[in-house]
Design an enzyme around this catalytic site. Sequence first.
Site, mmCIF file in Angstrom:
data_model
loop_
_atom_site.group_PDB
_atom_site.id
_atom_site.type_symbol
_atom_site.label_atom_id
_atom_site.label_comp_id
_atom_site.label_asym_id
_atom_site.label_seq_id
_atom_site.Cartn_x
_atom_site.Cartn_y
_atom_site.Cartn_z
ATOM 1 N N ASN A 9 8.634 -2.281 -2.157
ATOM 2 C CA ASN A 9 7.165 -2.291 -2.114
ATOM 3 C C ASN A 9 6.712 -0.878 -1.728
ATOM 4 O O ASN A 9 6.810 -0.497 -0.568
ATOM 5 C CB ASN A 9 6.709 -3.325 -1.075
ATOM 6 C CG ASN A 9 5.209 -3.290 -0.842
ATOM 7 O OD1 ASN A 9 4.457 -2.644 -1.583
ATOM 8 N ND2 ASN A 9 4.762 -3.987 0.200
ATOM 9 N N LYS A 11 3.775 0.290 -1.682
ATOM 10 C CA LYS A 11 2.441 0.349 -1.041
ATOM 11 C C LYS A 11 1.619 1.488 -1.658
ATOM 12 O O LYS A 11 1.761 1.748 -2.848
ATOM 13 C CB LYS A 11 2.592 0.464 0.476
ATOM 14 C CG LYS A 11 3.543 -0.597 1.051
ATOM 15 C CD LYS A 11 3.562 -0.670 2.543
ATOM 16 C CE LYS A 11 4.549 -1.756 2.968
ATOM 17 N NZ LYS A 11 4.572 -1.973 4.409
ATOM 18 N N HIS A 93 0.509 -10.192 1.046
ATOM 19 C CA HIS A 93 1.161 -9.299 2.008
ATOM 20 C C HIS A 93 0.312 -9.228 3.278
ATOM 21 O O HIS A 93 -0.912 -9.262 3.215
ATOM 22 C CB HIS A 93 1.326 -7.895 1.398
ATOM 23 C CG HIS A 93 2.182 -7.011 2.234
ATOM 24 N ND1 HIS A 93 1.710 -6.385 3.362
ATOM 25 C CD2 HIS A 93 3.494 -6.685 2.140
ATOM 26 C CE1 HIS A 93 2.707 -5.695 3.916
ATOM 27 N NE2 HIS A 93 3.797 -5.866 3.190
ATOM 28 N N GLU A 95 -0.533 -6.894 5.114
ATOM 29 C CA GLU A 95 -1.532 -5.814 5.158
ATOM 30 C C GLU A 95 -2.801 -6.240 4.431
ATOM 31 O O GLU A 95 -3.910 -5.867 4.827
ATOM 32 C CB GLU A 95 -0.926 -4.528 4.555
ATOM 33 C CG GLU A 95 0.086 -3.913 5.517
ATOM 34 C CD GLU A 95 1.155 -3.059 4.861
ATOM 35 O OE1 GLU A 95 1.030 -2.720 3.673
ATOM 36 O OE2 GLU A 95 2.141 -2.747 5.562
ATOM 37 N N GLU A 163 8.115 -12.125 6.235
ATOM 38 C CA GLU A 163 7.919 -10.799 6.814
ATOM 39 C C GLU A 163 7.188 -10.925 8.153
ATOM 40 O O GLU A 163 5.953 -11.064 8.184
ATOM 41 C CB GLU A 163 7.073 -9.927 5.874
ATOM 42 C CG GLU A 163 7.706 -9.684 4.526
ATOM 43 C CD GLU A 163 7.183 -8.394 3.910
ATOM 44 O OE1 GLU A 163 7.997 -7.504 3.639
ATOM 45 O OE2 GLU A 163 5.962 -8.265 3.724
ATOM 46 N N GLY A 169 7.176 -1.842 9.186
ATOM 47 C CA GLY A 169 6.926 -0.425 9.432
ATOM 48 C C GLY A 169 7.106 0.008 10.881
ATOM 49 O O GLY A 169 6.688 1.096 11.263
ATOM 50 N N SER A 208 11.128 -3.594 8.163
ATOM 51 C CA SER A 208 12.071 -2.601 8.690
ATOM 52 C C SER A 208 13.514 -2.824 8.239
ATOM 53 O O SER A 208 14.461 -2.535 8.978
ATOM 54 C CB SER A 208 11.987 -2.523 10.222
ATOM 55 O OG SER A 208 10.698 -2.058 10.610
ATOM 56 N N GLY A 229 9.805 -1.821 2.333
ATOM 57 C CA GLY A 229 8.732 -0.843 2.208
ATOM 58 C C GLY A 229 9.275 0.573 2.285
ATOM 59 O O GLY A 229 9.776 1.131 1.304
ATOM 60 N N GLY A 230 9.211 1.155 3.478
ATOM 61 C CA GLY A 230 9.571 2.563 3.670
ATOM 62 C C GLY A 230 10.907 2.960 3.070
ATOM 63 O O GLY A 230 11.025 4.016 2.435
HETATM 64 P P1 PGA Z 1 8.838 -1.907 5.786
HETATM 65 O O1 PGA Z 1 7.740 -2.751 4.961
HETATM 66 O O2 PGA Z 1 10.156 -2.110 5.094
HETATM 67 O O3 PGA Z 1 8.351 -0.471 5.684
HETATM 68 O O4 PGA Z 1 8.836 -2.429 7.163
HETATM 69 C C1 PGA Z 1 8.075 -3.994 4.405
HETATM 70 C C2 PGA Z 1 6.871 -4.590 3.721
HETATM 71 O O5 PGA Z 1 5.752 -4.405 4.195
HETATM 72 O O6 PGA Z 1 7.012 -5.264 2.690
#
Ligand code: PGA
Length: 247
Positions: A9, A11, A93, A95, A163, A169, A208, A229-230
């Site tokens: 992802n 983002k 998600h 967010e 999640e 994050g 994470s 994500g990251g």
């Molecule tokens: P993250 O994000 O791996 O950066 O923690 C995961 C996500 O929001 O899907």
Amino acid sequence: MPKKLAAGNWKMNGLREALAEVKALNDACPTHDCDVLICPPATLMRSMAKVCDDMQIDVGGQDCHENTSGAHTGDISAPMLADTGATYVILGHSERRATYGETDRQIRAKTTAAWNANLTAIVCIGETLEERDAANTLDIVGAQLATSVPDNATAATLVVAYEPVWAIGTGKTPTLSEIEEVHTFIRNRLTDRFGAEGAEMRILYGGSMNPKNAADIAAVPNVDGGLVGGASLKASDFIHIVQALNA
Ligand code: PGA
């Protein structure tokens, strides 16, 4: 056992030059037994779908509107995502739940819209830290799952992503036994509701996930992949997660 899925992802990250990361990922691992998916920002979807055309990498959106078209400035519909070459879409998600107040009912409507456009929906659920501290994790996750997922889900059309909001994050993750507890709970809810299909639905862990913890998380019962994500932004990181899910 469902086929594992490594989903990135991105983002709101990535300009055109970031397409080189997908090429690097493919060069490093052109064939794999798990499915690999990248969900870039909408601006990159068409060009990424073209780059991925002859690769074992799928492309997905990060959200869609519940309607197919109309006066919704700034929004993107599920048929529009499919029109770029996307085959998946992330929905609900945390967010988007937090920033735009998306509700479980809206996510359910978006999921139906995704299916009508032949997209596989990745429906995200997860508790906040306050909810975990109050020992409400399973109640929250169960309620989100019940309302966000429509009744006619199948293993081909639905992926669930667990999640924990506090893990996204932050570099923090639940313990492996905490992950197992929630994933087993989700599996039981899915099989109660969808029978044999529910046993085949993929349940991703997200929050994470990184090259160091991916293999341990991937080995937890009922973890069928990761929503990353990251650590999905750089091929040099994501490749380790793909390999962990491929093992
Ligand atoms: P993250 O994000 O791996 O950066 O923690 C995961 C996500 O929001 O899907």
